[in-house]
Write a protein that holds these residues in place. Structure first.
Motif, PDB file in Angstrom:
ATOM      1  N   ILE A  84       0.848  -1.190   0.000  1.00 16.61           N
ATOM      2  CA  ILE A  84       0.000   0.000   0.000  1.00 16.61           C
ATOM      3  C   ILE A  84       0.882   1.237   0.000  1.00 16.61           C
ATOM      4  O   ILE A  84       0.582   2.227  -0.650  1.00 16.61           O
ATOM      5  CB  ILE A  84      -0.940  -0.015   1.219  1.00 16.61           C
ATOM      6  CG1 ILE A  84      -1.992  -1.090   1.041  1.00 16.61           C
ATOM      7  CG2 ILE A  84      -1.584   1.341   1.442  1.00 16.61           C
ATOM      8  CD1 ILE A  84      -2.824  -1.317   2.271  1.00 16.61           C
ATOM      9  N   THR A  85       1.978   1.148   0.747  1.00 17.22           N
ATOM     10  CA  THR A  85       2.943   2.248   0.732  1.00 17.22           C
ATOM     11  C   THR A  85       3.988   1.928  -0.328  1.00 17.22           C
ATOM     12  O   THR A  85       4.991   1.284  -0.063  1.00 17.22           O
ATOM     13  CB  THR A  85       3.622   2.430   2.105  1.00 17.22           C
ATOM     14  OG1 THR A  85       4.109   1.166   2.549  1.00 17.22           O
ATOM     15  CG2 THR A  85       2.690   3.014   3.114  1.00 17.22           C
ATOM     16  N   ASN A  86       3.737   2.382  -1.510  1.00 19.67           N
ATOM     17  CA  ASN A  86       4.670   2.234  -2.617  1.00 19.67           C
ATOM     18  C   ASN A  86       5.294   3.603  -2.883  1.00 19.67           C
ATOM     19  O   ASN A  86       4.926   4.587  -2.239  1.00 19.67           O
ATOM     20  CB  ASN A  86       3.941   1.671  -3.849  1.00 19.67           C
ATOM     21  CG  ASN A  86       2.778   2.526  -4.256  1.00 19.67           C
ATOM     22  OD1 ASN A  86       2.924   3.716  -4.513  1.00 19.67           O
ATOM     23  ND2 ASN A  86       1.603   1.919  -4.315  1.00 19.67           N
ATOM     24  N   PRO A  87       6.243   3.715  -3.780  1.00 16.91           N
ATOM     25  CA  PRO A  87       6.883   5.018  -4.008  1.00 16.91           C
ATOM     26  C   PRO A  87       5.927   6.152  -4.385  1.00 16.91           C
ATOM     27  O   PRO A  87       6.229   7.314  -4.145  1.00 16.91           O
ATOM     28  CB  PRO A  87       7.858   4.731  -5.149  1.00 16.91           C
ATOM     29  CG  PRO A  87       8.193   3.288  -4.980  1.00 16.91           C
ATOM     30  CD  PRO A  87       6.931   2.638  -4.493  1.00 16.91           C
ATOM     31  N   LEU A  88       4.764   5.838  -4.922  1.00 19.13           N
ATOM     32  CA  LEU A  88       3.809   6.894  -5.262  1.00 19.13           C
ATOM     33  C   LEU A  88       2.988   7.353  -4.061  1.00 19.13           C
ATOM     34  O   LEU A  88       2.693   8.542  -3.922  1.00 19.13           O
ATOM     35  CB  LEU A  88       2.859   6.402  -6.366  1.00 19.13           C
ATOM     36  CG  LEU A  88       3.492   6.142  -7.716  1.00 19.13           C
ATOM     37  CD1 LEU A  88       2.467   5.559  -8.667  1.00 19.13           C
ATOM     38  CD2 LEU A  88       4.075   7.423  -8.292  1.00 19.13           C
ATOM     39  N   THR A  89       2.609   6.431  -3.199  1.00 17.78           N
ATOM     40  CA  THR A  89       1.751   6.783  -2.072  1.00 17.78           C
ATOM     41  C   THR A  89       2.523   7.107  -0.792  1.00 17.78           C
ATOM     42  O   THR A  89       1.960   7.689   0.130  1.00 17.78           O
ATOM     43  CB  THR A  89       0.779   5.636  -1.773  1.00 17.78           C
ATOM     44  OG1 THR A  89       1.527   4.468  -1.413  1.00 17.78           O
ATOM     45  CG2 THR A  89      -0.112   5.348  -2.953  1.00 17.78           C
ATOM     46  N   MET A  90       3.773   6.730  -0.738  1.00 15.66           N
ATOM     47  CA  MET A  90       4.557   6.896   0.484  1.00 15.66           C
ATOM     48  C   MET A  90       4.637   8.340   0.982  1.00 15.66           C
ATOM     49  O   MET A  90       4.431   8.584   2.181  1.00 15.66           O
ATOM     50  CB  MET A  90       5.964   6.327   0.274  1.00 15.66           C
ATOM     51  CG  MET A  90       6.685   6.009   1.553  1.00 15.66           C
ATOM     52  SD  MET A  90       8.283   5.267   1.259  1.00 15.66           S
ATOM     53  CE  MET A  90       7.839   3.702   0.567  1.00 15.66           C
ATOM     54  N   PRO A  91       4.925   9.332   0.138  1.00 18.06           N
ATOM     55  CA  PRO A  91       4.998  10.700   0.665  1.00 18.06           C
ATOM     56  C   PRO A  91       3.695  11.173   1.293  1.00 18.06           C
ATOM     57  O   PRO A  91       3.706  11.781   2.371  1.00 18.06           O
ATOM     58  CB  PRO A  91       5.351  11.544  -0.566  1.00 18.06           C
ATOM     59  CG  PRO A  91       5.951  10.603  -1.528  1.00 18.06           C
ATOM     60  CD  PRO A  91       5.313   9.279  -1.274  1.00 18.06           C
ATOM     61  N   VAL A  92       2.579  10.882   0.668  1.00 18.95           N
ATOM     62  CA  VAL A  92       1.286  11.322   1.191  1.00 18.95           C
ATOM     63  C   VAL A  92       0.965  10.616   2.507  1.00 18.95           C
ATOM     64  O   VAL A  92       0.546  11.256   3.480  1.00 18.95           O
ATOM     65  CB  VAL A  92       0.169  11.059   0.152  1.00 18.95           C
ATOM     66  CG1 VAL A  92      -1.188  11.363   0.725  1.00 18.95           C
ATOM     67  CG2 VAL A  92       0.427  11.849  -1.110  1.00 18.95           C
ATOM     68  N   ILE A  93       1.178   9.321   2.550  1.00 21.79           N
ATOM     69  CA  ILE A  93       0.858   8.552   3.755  1.00 21.79           C
ATOM     70  C   ILE A  93       1.744   8.967   4.917  1.00 21.79           C
ATOM     71  O   ILE A  93       1.270   9.217   6.027  1.00 21.79           O
ATOM     72  CB  ILE A  93       0.964   7.037   3.474  1.00 21.79           C
ATOM     73  CG1 ILE A  93      -0.171   6.604   2.549  1.00 21.79           C
ATOM     74  CG2 ILE A  93       0.945   6.235   4.766  1.00 21.79           C
ATOM     75  CD1 ILE A  93      -0.080   5.189   2.069  1.00 21.79           C
ATOM     76  N   PHE A  94       3.046   9.055   4.686  1.00 16.99           N
ATOM     77  CA  PHE A  94       3.938   9.391   5.790  1.00 16.99           C
ATOM     78  C   PHE A  94       3.801  10.850   6.222  1.00 16.99           C
ATOM     79  O   PHE A  94       3.988  11.161   7.396  1.00 16.99           O
ATOM     80  CB  PHE A  94       5.379   9.047   5.450  1.00 16.99           C
ATOM     81  CG  PHE A  94       5.631   7.553   5.437  1.00 16.99           C
ATOM     82  CD1 PHE A  94       4.864   6.694   6.206  1.00 16.99           C
ATOM     83  CD2 PHE A  94       6.620   7.009   4.652  1.00 16.99           C
ATOM     84  CE1 PHE A  94       5.080   5.332   6.201  1.00 16.99           C
ATOM     85  CE2 PHE A  94       6.852   5.649   4.650  1.00 16.99           C
ATOM     86  CZ  PHE A  94       6.080   4.809   5.423  1.00 16.99           C
TER      87      PHE A  94
END
Length: 172
Positions: A84-94
């Motif tokens: 779910i935390t891939n390079p595309l979603t990681m900045p937004v999630i973290f």
């Protein structure tokens, strides 16, 4: 239906045991409890996978595999959910978990400068890390637990719907 749908997309343990790259963990893969697809194992796999996905650490997949082993839940599903935390979603999630951590700790949040650099990150890491960890753990526990409950409710609803359909067919 949920069991067949999930089993259709999960890899088979026999094919994974035959791979040379996974021989060092073949004894771990051979545990049958880690491959069961039931309401409990799938719900717990969602809980473990989503919790590990929200942790800002390297080797999230190894932590998810250890969690699946400890809770005896579905191993491939818990490892897959880490993505779910891939390079595309990681900045937004973290960033969201960081903001949650600053809110919980009642500390000011750091704004990202116009020119982001590794030097800025290294100097601010001591201030950023505690809220990030606190926010990630809180979000992981809440979302993981909510997904566990939701999966179990959806599974139960689906099974009871199938029973009602079967009862109606038999009555006709």
């Amino acid at each position: 239906m949920p069991r067949r749908l999930i089993q259709r997309y999960l890899p088979k343990p026999e094919t994974l045991r035959r791979k040379k790259s996974l021989r060092c963990v073949s004894h771990f893969i051979a545990i049958p409890a880690l491959w069961q697809v039931s309401r409990r194992t799938v719900g717990n796999a969602f809980m473990v996978g989503i919790f590990c996905a929200l942790l800002p650490i390297p080797a999230q997949m190894l932590v998810a595999a250890a969690g699946a082993w400890l809770l005896r839940c579905n191993l491939p599903l818990s490892i897959a959910l880490v993505w779910i935390t891939n390079p595309l979603t990681m900045p937004v999630i973290f960033y969201s978990t960081y903001r949650l951590g600053t809110w919980v700790l009642n500390s000011p949040h750091r704004d990202v400068p116009d020119h982001f650099s590794a030097h800025w990150l290294a100097t601010q890491l001591a201030d950023i890390l505690p809220p990030l960890l606190v926010g990630s753990i809180i979000a992981g526990v809440v979302l993981g637990g909510a997904c566990n409950v939701l999966i179990r409710l959806i599974w139960r609803w689906h099974v009871s719907r199938q029973w009602r359909r079967r009862r109606r067919r038999r009555a006709q």
